[in-house]
Write an enzyme that holds these catalytic residues in place. Sequence first.
Site, PDB file in Angstrom:
ATOM      1  N   ASP A  10       0.860  -1.185   0.000  1.00  0.00           N
ATOM      2  CA  ASP A  10       0.000   0.000   0.000  1.00  0.00           C
ATOM      3  C   ASP A  10       0.891   1.229   0.000  1.00  0.00           C
ATOM      4  O   ASP A  10       1.949   1.248   0.640  1.00  0.00           O
ATOM      5  CB  ASP A  10      -0.907   0.016   1.233  1.00  0.00           C
ATOM      6  CG  ASP A  10      -2.048  -0.990   1.140  1.00  0.00           C
ATOM      7  OD1 ASP A  10      -2.376  -1.421   0.022  1.00  0.00           O
ATOM      8  OD2 ASP A  10      -2.605  -1.339   2.202  1.00  0.00           O
TER       9      ASP A  10
ATOM     10  N   ASP B 126      -7.037  -1.704  -4.269  1.00  0.00           N
ATOM     11  CA  ASP B 126      -8.046  -1.332  -3.274  1.00  0.00           C
ATOM     12  C   ASP B 126      -9.038  -0.330  -3.852  1.00  0.00           C
ATOM     13  O   ASP B 126     -10.246  -0.435  -3.623  1.00  0.00           O
ATOM     14  CB  ASP B 126      -7.386  -0.726  -2.032  1.00  0.00           C
ATOM     15  CG  ASP B 126      -6.481  -1.695  -1.300  1.00  0.00           C
ATOM     16  OD1 ASP B 126      -6.702  -2.910  -1.389  1.00  0.00           O
ATOM     17  OD2 ASP B 126      -5.540  -1.213  -0.641  1.00  0.00           O
TER      18      ASP B 126
END
Length: 170
Positions: free
Chosen positions: A130, A147
């Site tokens: 991330d 995501d």
Amino acid sequence: MFRRKRSGGLLPVYGFTIAGVVLILDQLSKYWITQILDLDAGGPGAQVKVLDPIFNLTMVWNRGVSFGLFTADSLWQRSVLIGFSLAVSAFLVVWMTKTTRALQALAFGLIIGGAVGNVIDRALYGAVVDFLDFSGLYFPYVFNIADAGICVGVALLFADLLFNSDDARR
């Protein structure tokens, strides 16, 4: 006799193309973050200021589910997450082949591409890369393109349900 409802023809191709684009963009961006910018070398929380304080690139290894919730540190927990993601993706692939609405095909493609992108990370690294950090906008989570694809895809499914269902048309 019972007639089978025809699928949307090119809609599954459209959905699979979207899934491929999301998957490729996700994996290329993660490669760029970890290998080219080498943010991983800076350790957890390493950061490149882009539009500080609104948006930055911040390295985070997400061992949990969405947005780091419910950590999955052990091999069996990661395996369950991988299996679940692949099962949901398979279900959506089947559903996409039968869709007759473009918004559904788009939503399925976004979700499938995102889910497979995160599965690849879990299988290769044991965690998801991330790096998109909008904490300056009071969004406390660091996330990635996969995501974003999943979240936008789910939102589009809800929009399709609200505006394109048989009840909504009446």
